[in-house]
Design a protein around this motif. Structure first.
Motif, PDB file in Angstrom:
ATOM      1  N   GLY A 109       0.776  -1.230   0.000  1.00 29.01           N
ATOM      2  CA  GLY A 109       0.000   0.000   0.000  1.00 29.01           C
ATOM      3  C   GLY A 109       0.806   1.277   0.000  1.00 29.01           C
ATOM      4  O   GLY A 109       0.231   2.369  -0.045  1.00 29.01           O
ATOM      5  N   ARG A 110       2.127   1.181   0.043  1.00 34.80           N
ATOM      6  CA  ARG A 110       2.980   2.373   0.027  1.00 34.80           C
ATOM      7  C   ARG A 110       3.689   2.477  -1.313  1.00 34.80           C
ATOM      8  O   ARG A 110       4.264   1.510  -1.801  1.00 34.80           O
ATOM      9  N   ILE A 111       3.646   3.654  -1.890  1.00 37.92           N
ATOM     10  CA  ILE A 111       4.314   3.884  -3.170  1.00 37.92           C
ATOM     11  C   ILE A 111       5.398   4.925  -2.965  1.00 37.92           C
ATOM     12  O   ILE A 111       5.161   5.991  -2.393  1.00 37.92           O
ATOM     13  N   GLU A 112       6.617   4.592  -3.402  1.00 41.63           N
ATOM     14  CA  GLU A 112       7.768   5.448  -3.161  1.00 41.63           C
ATOM     15  C   GLU A 112       8.634   5.534  -4.408  1.00 41.63           C
ATOM     16  O   GLU A 112       8.722   4.587  -5.192  1.00 41.63           O
ATOM     17  N   LYS A 113       9.283   6.669  -4.557  1.00 39.36           N
ATOM     18  CA  LYS A 113      10.099   6.910  -5.749  1.00 39.36           C
ATOM     19  C   LYS A 113      11.435   6.186  -5.648  1.00 39.36           C
ATOM     20  O   LYS A 113      12.120   6.253  -4.638  1.00 39.36           O
ATOM     21  N   LEU A 114      11.812   5.518  -6.752  1.00 38.69           N
ATOM     22  CA  LEU A 114      13.106   4.847  -6.829  1.00 38.69           C
ATOM     23  C   LEU A 114      14.144   5.688  -7.554  1.00 38.69           C
ATOM     24  O   LEU A 114      15.274   5.820  -7.108  1.00 38.69           O
ATOM     25  N   THR A 115      13.766   6.221  -8.710  1.00 39.02           N
ATOM     26  CA  THR A 115      14.718   7.004  -9.498  1.00 39.02           C
ATOM     27  C   THR A 115      13.968   7.850 -10.512  1.00 39.02           C
ATOM     28  O   THR A 115      12.783   7.632 -10.771  1.00 39.02           O
ATOM     29  N   LEU A 116      14.675   8.802 -11.091  1.00 38.41           N
ATOM     30  CA  LEU A 116      14.119   9.628 -12.154  1.00 38.41           C
ATOM     31  C   LEU A 116      14.507   9.049 -13.508  1.00 38.41           C
ATOM     32  O   LEU A 116      15.528   8.372 -13.635  1.00 38.41           O
ATOM     33  N   SER A 117      13.705   9.337 -14.512  1.00 38.41           N
ATOM     34  CA  SER A 117      13.982   8.864 -15.859  1.00 38.41           C
ATOM     35  C   SER A 117      13.245   9.777 -16.833  1.00 38.41           C
ATOM     36  O   SER A 117      12.229  10.383 -16.489  1.00 38.41           O
TER      37      SER A 117
END
Length: 263
Positions: free
Chosen positions: A225-233
């Motif tokens: 249920g948690r969404i988190e940023k890994l990297t930019l692209s």
């Protein structure tokens, strides 16, 4: 279920290399038996039947083995593999090819389709294909190539990337809804909201979901249920994963980023 900023501590992405030789608007990058298959739209018009699309074959070290391994396509997008065959969405057709030699085996026309985007295999004899513009997901028998409508609903809000969990629940990236949907027994469950235009989805073996958000220019991880940023692209499209490697097509840069994913 909104987005949390920051890097996920349990995940580390290490850029290995960029693959860009001979690519032209790469849309999907998927792995099969130690090889990488990259769909190229060609001219950047994703719904034009111009015959300029192709699939590039590469190895997992970044070497192009054959630029136009499969040619004569229009605007190929999502790739999947089933029963030793490659399935790729191409506007209103699903093209079936031999992944060993690139020979086209079958072109499955879906007359009602307008913008077929992604394909996914359920492990039980069916490949599914999303149609973004008609809010439909079709099902194709991998033996007979018979097509049927799996689900059609405005709740999909422009389905793009599709994938399956180990328990065969379907995961859908809702481009227009900015959310991730789970479908089981024709029932919808929203797993995450707050995205801009989610494009590709991957389900890892522990049911972690990786998401590319085209308009946000980011890759996200969804777990419990948690969404988190890994990297930019840069405008990431239909991502792929195998052998701890994450493949991120960047159509506007004619590039595929390849990361090592450490957990």
């Amino acid at each position: 279920m909104g987005i949390t900023a920051g890097i996920v501590a349990a995940f580390t992405l290490i850029l290995l290399f960029n693959l860009n030789q001979g690519l032209k608007y790469p849309e999907s990058s998927q792995c099969y038996k130690g090889k990488l298959y990259i769909s190229n739209i060609g001219n950047p018009l994703p719904d034009k039947k111009d015959g300029n699309g192709y699939i590039t074959l590469a190895d997992l070290k970044g070497n192009i083995l054959k630029r136009k391994f499969i040619s004569g396509l229009n605007a190929p997008k999502g790739i999947s593999f089933a029963d030793g065959k490659l399935f790729v969405a191409d506007i209103d057709t699903v093209v079936v090819a031999n992944p060993q030699n690139g020979k086209i085996l079958k072109k499955i026309k879906i007359p009602q389709a307008r913008f077929l985007y992604d394909t996914a295999y359920d492990g039980k004899g069916y490949v599914y294909v999303s149609d973004t513009q008609t809010n439909t997901i079709y099902r194709i028998d991998t033996k007979t190539y018979k097509v049927s409508s799996f689900i059609k609903s405005s709740e999909l809000q422009g389905p793009k990337g599709i994938a399956f969990t180990r328990s065969r629940k379907m995961i859908v990236a809702s481009w227009g809804g900015g959310k991730i949907i789970q479908i089981e027994h024709n029932k919808f469950k929203t797993l995450a909201t707050g995205l801009v235009n989610p494009d590709g989805v991957i389900v890892l073996d522990d049911n972690t979901i990786l998401i590319s958000d085209f308009s946000a220019g980011a890759i996200y991880k969804l777990k419990n249920g948690r969404i988190e940023k890994l990297t930019l692209s840069s405008a990431p499209a239909d991502i792929g994963y195998c052998k701890d490697k994450l493949f991120i097509p960047e159509p506007f840069l004619n590039n595929v980023k390849v990361f090592e994913l450490k957990r």
